[in-house]
Structures are given as structure tokens and as C-alpha cells.
Design a protein around this motif. Structure first.
Motif, PDB file in Angstrom:
ATOM      1  N   ASP A   6      -9.819   5.923   4.886  1.00 52.01           N
ATOM      2  CA  ASP A   6      -8.768   5.048   4.357  1.00 52.01           C
ATOM      3  C   ASP A   6      -7.422   5.431   4.984  1.00 52.01           C
ATOM      4  O   ASP A   6      -7.280   6.494   5.577  1.00 52.01           O
ATOM      5  CB  ASP A   6      -8.669   5.176   2.829  1.00 52.01           C
ATOM      6  N   PHE A  20      -5.341   2.138   1.871  1.00 49.52           N
ATOM      7  CA  PHE A  20      -5.877   0.847   2.298  1.00 49.52           C
ATOM      8  C   PHE A  20      -7.121   1.066   3.156  1.00 49.52           C
ATOM      9  O   PHE A  20      -7.205   2.044   3.901  1.00 49.52           O
ATOM     10  CB  PHE A  20      -4.821   0.087   3.093  1.00 49.52           C
ATOM     11  N   ASP A  21      -8.078   0.136   3.070  1.00 47.22           N
ATOM     12  CA  ASP A  21      -9.327   0.338   3.806  1.00 47.22           C
ATOM     13  C   ASP A  21      -9.192  -0.017   5.282  1.00 47.22           C
ATOM     14  O   ASP A  21     -10.025   0.370   6.089  1.00 47.22           O
ATOM     15  CB  ASP A  21     -10.479  -0.422   3.159  1.00 47.22           C
ATOM     16  N   GLU A  22      -8.103  -0.717   5.653  1.00 48.16           N
ATOM     17  CA  GLU A  22      -7.800  -1.017   7.039  1.00 48.16           C
ATOM     18  C   GLU A  22      -6.332  -0.704   7.306  1.00 48.16           C
ATOM     19  O   GLU A  22      -5.507  -0.739   6.390  1.00 48.16           O
ATOM     20  CB  GLU A  22      -8.044  -2.488   7.360  1.00 48.16           C
ATOM     21  N   GLY A  28      -8.439   2.373  -1.223  1.00 47.69           N
ATOM     22  CA  GLY A  28      -9.152   1.429  -0.386  1.00 47.69           C
ATOM     23  C   GLY A  28      -8.801  -0.026  -0.643  1.00 47.69           C
ATOM     24  O   GLY A  28      -9.664  -0.898  -0.605  1.00 47.69           O
ATOM     25  N   LEU A  29      -7.531  -0.311  -0.897  1.00 44.48           N
ATOM     26  CA  LEU A  29      -7.111  -1.680  -1.199  1.00 44.48           C
ATOM     27  C   LEU A  29      -7.229  -2.565   0.040  1.00 44.48           C
ATOM     28  O   LEU A  29      -7.100  -2.106   1.173  1.00 44.48           O
ATOM     29  CB  LEU A  29      -5.676  -1.682  -1.713  1.00 44.48           C
ATOM     30  N   LYS A  30      -7.463  -3.872  -0.192  1.00 42.62           N
ATOM     31  CA  LYS A  30      -7.662  -4.826   0.897  1.00 42.62           C
ATOM     32  C   LYS A  30      -6.746  -6.036   0.717  1.00 42.62           C
ATOM     33  O   LYS A  30      -7.195  -7.112   0.321  1.00 42.62           O
ATOM     34  CB  LYS A  30      -9.117  -5.275   0.943  1.00 42.62           C
ATOM     35  N   ASN A  75       0.185   4.154   9.772  1.00 38.68           N
ATOM     36  CA  ASN A  75      -1.028   4.277   8.975  1.00 38.68           C
ATOM     37  C   ASN A  75      -1.692   5.617   9.268  1.00 38.68           C
ATOM     38  O   ASN A  75      -2.071   5.891  10.415  1.00 38.68           O
ATOM     39  CB  ASN A  75      -1.989   3.145   9.315  1.00 38.68           C
ATOM     40  N   THR A 104      -4.548  -9.338   1.445  1.00 43.36           N
ATOM     41  CA  THR A 104      -4.522 -10.445   2.389  1.00 43.36           C
ATOM     42  C   THR A 104      -3.181 -10.443   3.120  1.00 43.36           C
ATOM     43  O   THR A 104      -2.277  -9.667   2.778  1.00 43.36           O
ATOM     44  CB  THR A 104      -4.705 -11.778   1.659  1.00 43.36           C
ATOM     45  N   GLN A 120      -2.652  -1.293   8.084  1.00 41.92           N
ATOM     46  CA  GLN A 120      -1.833  -2.429   7.661  1.00 41.92           C
ATOM     47  C   GLN A 120      -0.624  -2.639   8.562  1.00 41.92           C
ATOM     48  O   GLN A 120      -0.087  -1.676   9.100  1.00 41.92           O
ATOM     49  CB  GLN A 120      -1.382  -2.220   6.213  1.00 41.92           C
ATOM     50  N   SER A 143      -3.165  -5.739   8.343  1.00 38.52           N
ATOM     51  CA  SER A 143      -4.473  -5.841   8.998  1.00 38.52           C
ATOM     52  C   SER A 143      -4.569  -7.018   9.961  1.00 38.52           C
ATOM     53  O   SER A 143      -5.426  -7.018  10.852  1.00 38.52           O
ATOM     54  CB  SER A 143      -5.573  -5.942   7.938  1.00 38.52           C
TER      55      SER A 143
END
Length: 219
Positions: A153, A22-24, A193-195, A146, A197, A26, A28
Motif C-alpha cells: 500500500d 491507498f492500494d494504488e 488500502g483505500l481506492k 507515494n 475514484t 495516487q 491513480s
């Protein structure tokens, strides 16, 4: 104490590639904790591979102990193959002993007898460290660890306690995550790098994690 080959040892220490990142950190939409909760602190034993896990305020470390018993020629052949990948390197060799460097910091020495190589392997590996920009967050009844990779990532682990056991779960199926996120490209076996919601992460947390390790607390 288990016996293993050099190849298995390299996989244990260096196989850190993740199919889903993931790019942030989680989830996020939530803030990170300043420390690993005290309830997790302590030592844990993994009966599946006889390793120990140590959890403190800021980090999680793993100790792998095993016996290496291997034909010398095959050992040297594997080292030659893995040197090109940067996994392992010979740093000293005599008729009686061989020393190798594994990864970036681990150095191990082994005895040579009768065309075979022997030795006890003890390796400490830091799996998670808040000091190294890894992040822990709490969501509902679970904690999400994380782990930042070299590209920035995050690989993700869901962790909780159950009757004195430490349960670590990871995402096993990339396709499931892509489908839950309703991504147009659901082909391939990687998702980098999934984002997600807030709503998408809720679905991932509920359906995409599979138990990977179950460790017994020893102190």
C-alpha cells in the motif's frame, strides 16, 4: 543540537505507521514521473527538530542529529521492552561503551559514565526512493509522493514549494477521507488500502491534507 531519550529516538526512526493508505499510487488516473523534479533538488533545514532533508533526482533522505543523555538503567529497561518489537537490539557492551542496532541498518555507539549513557546520534533515513518502488505524481500545482509500505500500500504526502520553503502535507483525519469517499463504514481511526475514484481524489486533494513540515532551503 537537541537532547533526547532512547524512546523518542525510536519513535523518530521507527514510527512509520500510517492511518491512511491507498492500494494504488495516487492520483491513480495519472502516470508516474521518472524522477523528482529538479526544482525540489537540494538541502533543507527543519527548525522544529533541527533535522536536514536532502532531495535529489531519485530519493529524499533525512539526517537526524541529537545528543543522547540518559540514565543507564532506564536505557537498558527501554531496550529490553523494544527488543521484542524488533526496533532496537544491543550488539556489544563493555563497562565503558554500549553499541545498539536501531531498525534494520542503523548502528550507534554510546559512552557509559557515572551510571549514565552519553553520545552523539547521527542517523540517515531514506524517506522516499523511486528505486524502492515509491512513486511521485503531479496533480495541478502539487506533487504527490507515494511511499510504498511492506504490504504494497502507499502512504501519501503532498509537496510543494513556497518562497524558498519546502512544504510537506499529510492526511491527518481518517474520518474526513472516509466521508469524502462516501464509505459506508466511517467508524474507526484507520483507513487501509483505500481506492478513491478520480472525483473522490479531487475532493481528498482539496480538503484532507494538513501541513506537516515546513523546511527552509539551505543550498
Amino acid at each position: 543540537m537537541k537532547k533526547l531519550s532512547l524512546l523518542i529516538l525510536i519513535i523518530l526512526i521507527c514510527a512509520c505507521n500510517e492511518n491512511v493508505t491507498f492500494d494504488e499510487a495516487q492520483p491513480s488516473h495519472l502516470d508516474a514521473l521518472n524522477a523528482i523534479p529538479e526544482a525540489y533538488h537540494g538541502s533543507y533545514f527543519d527548525e522544529s527538530d533541527s533535522s536536514f532533508l536532502y532531495v535529489d533526482k531519485l530519493s529524499i533522505s533525512e539526517k537526524i542529529t541529537a545528543e543522547l543523555d540518559y540514565p543507564l538503567i532506564e536505557f537498558l529497561d527501554e531496550i529490553q521492552e523494544d527488543e521484542n518489537k524488533g526496533y532496537v537490539k544491543i550488539i556489544a557492551q563493555t563497562k565503558e561503551q554500549l553499541s545498539i542496532k536501531i531498525g534494520e541498518t542503523q548502528v550507534q555507539s554510546f559512552d557509559i559514565r557515572n551510571d549514565s549513557i552519553f553520545g552523539k546520534v547521527e542517523i540517515m533515513d531514506t524517506l522516499f526512493s523511486i528505486k524502492h518502488q515509491d512513486v511521485v505524481k503531479v496533480y495541478k500545482d502539487d506533487h504527490y509522493f507515494n511511499i510504498m509500505n511492506k504490504k504494497g500500500d502507499f502512504a501519501l504526502r503532498k509537496v510543494n514549494l513556497e518562497s524558498g520553503n519546502l512544504i510537506i502535507s499529510k492526511i491527518q483525519k481518517v474520518l474526513d477521507v472516509k466521508q469524502l469517499m462516501a464509505l459506508k463504514n466511517t467508524t474507526g481511526n484507520t483507513g487501509k488500502g483505500l481506492k478513491p475514484t478520480k472525483r473522490q481524489f479531487k475532493k481528498i486533494a482539496k480538503s484532507s491534507f494538513t501541513e506537516n513540515k515546513r523546511l527552509r532551503k539551505v543550498e
